[in-house]
Design a protein around this motif. Structure first.
Motif, PDB file in Angstrom:
ATOM      1  N   LYS A   1      52.253  60.110  35.030  1.00  0.00           N
ATOM      2  CA  LYS A   1      53.240  59.024  35.202  1.00  0.00           C
ATOM      3  C   LYS A   1      54.207  58.988  34.019  1.00  0.00           C
ATOM      4  O   LYS A   1      55.420  58.944  34.193  1.00  0.00           O
ATOM      5  CB  LYS A   1      52.539  57.650  35.302  1.00  0.00           C
ATOM      6  CG  LYS A   1      51.625  57.503  36.490  1.00  0.00           C
ATOM      7  CD  LYS A   1      51.005  56.125  36.545  1.00  0.00           C
ATOM      8  CE  LYS A   1      49.977  55.882  35.441  1.00  0.00           C
ATOM      9  NZ  LYS A   1      48.799  56.734  35.526  1.00  0.00           N
ATOM     10  N   SER A   2      53.637  59.019  32.800  1.00  0.00           N
ATOM     11  CA  SER A   2      54.499  58.933  31.612  1.00  0.00           C
ATOM     12  C   SER A   2      55.401  60.160  31.515  1.00  0.00           C
ATOM     13  O   SER A   2      56.599  60.040  31.221  1.00  0.00           O
ATOM     14  CB  SER A   2      53.649  58.825  30.343  1.00  0.00           C
ATOM     15  OG  SER A   2      52.849  57.673  30.410  1.00  0.00           O
ATOM     16  N   THR A   3      54.832  61.331  31.784  1.00  0.00           N
ATOM     17  CA  THR A   3      55.626  62.562  31.726  1.00  0.00           C
ATOM     18  C   THR A   3      56.735  62.530  32.781  1.00  0.00           C
ATOM     19  O   THR A   3      57.882  62.880  32.494  1.00  0.00           O
ATOM     20  CB  THR A   3      54.705  63.787  31.952  1.00  0.00           C
ATOM     21  OG1 THR A   3      53.615  63.706  31.038  1.00  0.00           O
ATOM     22  CG2 THR A   3      55.446  65.088  31.758  1.00  0.00           C
TER      23      THR A   3
ATOM     24  N   LEU B   1      55.846  50.049  29.683  1.00  0.00           N
ATOM     25  CA  LEU B   1      55.124  48.792  29.946  1.00  0.00           C
ATOM     26  C   LEU B   1      53.624  49.022  29.803  1.00  0.00           C
ATOM     27  O   LEU B   1      52.833  48.105  29.942  1.00  0.00           O
ATOM     28  CB  LEU B   1      55.404  48.302  31.370  1.00  0.00           C
ATOM     29  CG  LEU B   1      56.701  47.577  31.687  1.00  0.00           C
ATOM     30  CD1 LEU B   1      56.652  47.008  33.097  1.00  0.00           C
ATOM     31  CD2 LEU B   1      56.991  46.446  30.704  1.00  0.00           C
ATOM     32  N   ASP B   2      53.240  50.281  29.566  1.00  0.00           N
ATOM     33  CA  ASP B   2      51.823  50.615  29.439  1.00  0.00           C
ATOM     34  C   ASP B   2      51.378  50.371  27.999  1.00  0.00           C
ATOM     35  O   ASP B   2      51.917  50.985  27.078  1.00  0.00           O
ATOM     36  CB  ASP B   2      51.624  52.090  29.819  1.00  0.00           C
ATOM     37  CG  ASP B   2      50.164  52.493  29.784  1.00  0.00           C
ATOM     38  OD1 ASP B   2      49.315  51.651  29.413  1.00  0.00           O
ATOM     39  OD2 ASP B   2      49.870  53.654  30.121  1.00  0.00           O
ATOM     40  N   PRO B   3      50.402  49.481  27.802  1.00  0.00           N
ATOM     41  CA  PRO B   3      49.971  49.194  26.428  1.00  0.00           C
ATOM     42  C   PRO B   3      49.523  50.468  25.681  1.00  0.00           C
ATOM     43  O   PRO B   3      49.515  50.491  24.457  1.00  0.00           O
ATOM     44  CB  PRO B   3      48.793  48.239  26.612  1.00  0.00           C
ATOM     45  CG  PRO B   3      48.894  47.722  27.995  1.00  0.00           C
ATOM     46  CD  PRO B   3      49.680  48.709  28.803  1.00  0.00           C
TER      47      PRO B   3
ATOM     48  N   HIS C   1      51.135  53.207  25.545  1.00  0.00           N
ATOM     49  CA  HIS C   1      52.351  53.736  24.931  1.00  0.00           C
ATOM     50  C   HIS C   1      52.329  55.236  24.626  1.00  0.00           C
ATOM     51  O   HIS C   1      52.188  55.659  23.483  1.00  0.00           O
ATOM     52  CB  HIS C   1      52.659  52.979  23.641  1.00  0.00           C
ATOM     53  CG  HIS C   1      53.061  51.558  23.892  1.00  0.00           C
ATOM     54  ND1 HIS C   1      53.843  51.193  24.956  1.00  0.00           N
ATOM     55  CD2 HIS C   1      52.776  50.425  23.216  1.00  0.00           C
ATOM     56  CE1 HIS C   1      54.032  49.886  24.931  1.00  0.00           C
ATOM     57  NE2 HIS C   1      53.381  49.389  23.899  1.00  0.00           N
ATOM     58  N   ASN C   2      52.488  56.035  25.657  1.00  0.00           N
ATOM     59  CA  ASN C   2      52.501  57.488  25.465  1.00  0.00           C
ATOM     60  C   ASN C   2      53.884  58.069  25.195  1.00  0.00           C
ATOM     61  O   ASN C   2      54.002  59.232  24.815  1.00  0.00           O
ATOM     62  CB  ASN C   2      51.909  58.189  26.695  1.00  0.00           C
ATOM     63  CG  ASN C   2      50.440  57.875  26.848  1.00  0.00           C
ATOM     64  OD1 ASN C   2      49.982  57.476  27.909  1.00  0.00           O
ATOM     65  ND2 ASN C   2      49.688  58.029  25.762  1.00  0.00           N
ATOM     66  N   GLN C   3      54.938  57.264  25.380  1.00  0.00           N
ATOM     67  CA  GLN C   3      56.283  57.835  25.220  1.00  0.00           C
ATOM     68  C   GLN C   3      56.560  58.291  23.788  1.00  0.00           C
ATOM     69  O   GLN C   3      57.288  59.248  23.578  1.00  0.00           O
ATOM     70  CB  GLN C   3      57.356  56.852  25.714  1.00  0.00           C
ATOM     71  CG  GLN C   3      57.299  56.537  27.202  1.00  0.00           C
ATOM     72  CD  GLN C   3      57.442  57.772  28.090  1.00  0.00           C
ATOM     73  OE1 GLN C   3      57.945  58.815  27.675  1.00  0.00           O
ATOM     74  NE2 GLN C   3      56.981  57.653  29.318  1.00  0.00           N
TER      75      GLN C   3
ATOM     76  N   PHE D   1      60.678  52.364  34.139  1.00  0.00           N
ATOM     77  CA  PHE D   1      59.484  51.727  33.579  1.00  0.00           C
ATOM     78  C   PHE D   1      58.284  52.655  33.689  1.00  0.00           C
ATOM     79  O   PHE D   1      57.942  53.102  34.782  1.00  0.00           O
ATOM     80  CB  PHE D   1      59.185  50.414  34.325  1.00  0.00           C
ATOM     81  CG  PHE D   1      60.225  49.358  34.070  1.00  0.00           C
ATOM     82  CD1 PHE D   1      60.125  48.522  32.961  1.00  0.00           C
ATOM     83  CD2 PHE D   1      61.310  49.211  34.909  1.00  0.00           C
ATOM     84  CE1 PHE D   1      61.086  47.553  32.713  1.00  0.00           C
ATOM     85  CE2 PHE D   1      62.281  48.242  34.667  1.00  0.00           C
ATOM     86  CZ  PHE D   1      62.165  47.413  33.568  1.00  0.00           C
ATOM     87  N   ASP D   2      57.679  52.932  32.540  1.00  0.00           N
ATOM     88  CA  ASP D   2      56.426  53.688  32.531  1.00  0.00           C
ATOM     89  C   ASP D   2      55.314  52.650  32.677  1.00  0.00           C
ATOM     90  O   ASP D   2      55.119  51.806  31.799  1.00  0.00           O
ATOM     91  CB  ASP D   2      56.302  54.459  31.208  1.00  0.00           C
ATOM     92  CG  ASP D   2      55.048  55.305  31.155  1.00  0.00           C
ATOM     93  OD1 ASP D   2      54.383  55.477  32.193  1.00  0.00           O
ATOM     94  OD2 ASP D   2      54.728  55.810  30.051  1.00  0.00           O
ATOM     95  N   MET D   3      54.618  52.714  33.802  1.00  0.00           N
ATOM     96  CA  MET D   3      53.723  51.610  34.175  1.00  0.00           C
ATOM     97  C   MET D   3      52.304  51.757  33.626  1.00  0.00           C
ATOM     98  O   MET D   3      51.827  52.861  33.403  1.00  0.00           O
ATOM     99  CB  MET D   3      53.663  51.496  35.707  1.00  0.00           C
ATOM    100  CG  MET D   3      54.995  51.141  36.370  1.00  0.00           C
ATOM    101  SD  MET D   3      55.684  49.575  35.809  1.00  0.00           S
ATOM    102  CE  MET D   3      54.615  48.417  36.652  1.00  0.00           C
TER     103      MET D   3
HETATM  104 MG    MG Z   1      50.943  57.068  30.949  1.00  0.00          MG
END
Ligand code: MG
Ligand code: ATP
Length: 295
Positions: free
Chosen positions: A8-10, A31-33, A35-37, A127-129
């Motif tokens: 998802k993040s990628t 928005l994901d706690p 935080h992979n970005q 939004f990265d969920m």
């Molecule tokens: Mg992710």
């Protein structure tokens, strides 16, 4: 949306970069706690926007800040409305309350509204969920709250009617127009109606469902699809990620036959760092350009 680890993040990073390179102004919002970005772009992101490259900035939502803000707002509201009570000090209980069920999604909704308002002039907010369970709660919050709020409205009106008997004698005036609680309930109602409309309208909200060829991620995708459907929220596009060789997502082909799909192949090179992401987009340009919708 999608099962843990499907990409998802990628995918959020890749689609954001894709649109930015096409000349659109994009804000990528984590928005994901988890935080992979920051790891994906190899940059330290925070709750202030950071420019990643031309047309692309990214921001991380700090959940604890928004939980605190939500509780503070509630506290102020209580103190204002019931000023005859002893001041209510929520701060004292914060450490316990912040783990209360339901608070995470309220915090996310508040953050979402703020981002939506602050960056509405941009072309895309990506939004990265967070994980599925929390994301579904986030999307269902407006409709669920509306059920509550509608009941509260009826209750409040009943209370006012009953009280009116007394106030009529005492004041001889109608209380309904100046009831603070009723006004607040109505305000909340309008806020959730607006959010619900934003979530349900594909012109505004386009949900990408990311999945892999493995059975478990496909099974979870079907459950996400069903849960969102129940809320009246459509899936805009599926992203079949980490595809390679003869891999296929046949388990969902029938269920998702009407949803456009995007195929991201498995990348031998790690999808970390803007150069690798850009290279991946270049290599797959023929597929990606055709398949990613540009409004
Ligand atoms: Mg992710
Ligand atoms: N197309 C791809 N090819 C190869 N590796 C990939 C691909 N997409 C993602 N990955 C890798 O898979 C792992 C998980 O990806 P990512 O963190 O984007 O998933 P996620 O769904 O956001 O996970 P989480 O549920 O933890 O938020 C990462 O190591 C990422 O680099």
């Amino acid at each position: 949306m999608g099962k843990g680890g499907v990409g998802k993040s990628t995918s959020a990073a890749l689609t954001s970069l894709f649109w930015a390179r096409k000349g659109f102004q994009v804000m990528l919002v984590s928005l994901d706690p988890a935080h992979n970005q920051s790891d994906i772009f190899e940059k330290t992101l925070s709750d202030k926007p950071l420019q990643i490259t031309t047309n692309l900035s990214a921001i991380e939502i700090e959940q604890t800040y928004w939980i605190r803000k939500y509780l503070k707002d509630v506290q102020q509201q209580i103190n204002r409305t019931y000023s005859y009570l002893t001041a209510f000090n929520l701060e004292k209980y914060f450490t316990v309350i912040k783990y209360s069920p339901g608070l995470e999604e309220y915090a996310l909704v508040l953050a979402f509204e703020k981002i939506h308002k602050d960056f509405e002039e941009l072309d895309y907010l990506v939004f990265d969920m967070p994980p599925t369970a929390l994301s579904l709660k986030f999307f269902s919050l407006p409709s669920l709250s509306l059920v509550w709020v509608d009941h509260l409205l009826v209750l409040r009106e009943e209370i006012i009617k009953k009280r009116e008997l007394i106030t009529k004698i005492k004041l001889g005036r109608k209380e309904i127009e100046r009831d603070k609680v009723l006004k607040k309930i109505d305000e909340i109602r309008r806020q959730y109606q607006k959010l619900k409309a934003i979530f349900e309208d594909p012109e505004w909200t386009q949900i990408y469902l990311v999945l892999n060829p493995d059975r478990l991620s496909q099974a979870e995708s079907v459950r996400i699809f069903d849960a969102l459907k129940e809320m009246g929220i459509p899936i805009y596009q599926t992203i079949q990620n980490k595809m390679g060789g003869h891999a296929s997502c046949e388990a969902i082909e029938a269920a998702f036959s009407r949803i456009p799909r995007l195929i991201f192949p498995y990348s031998e090179k790690p999808l970390i760092g803007i150069n690798n992401l850009a290279q991946f987009l270049d290599i797959n340009d023929h597929v990606v350009s055709e398949q990613i919708g540009v409004r």
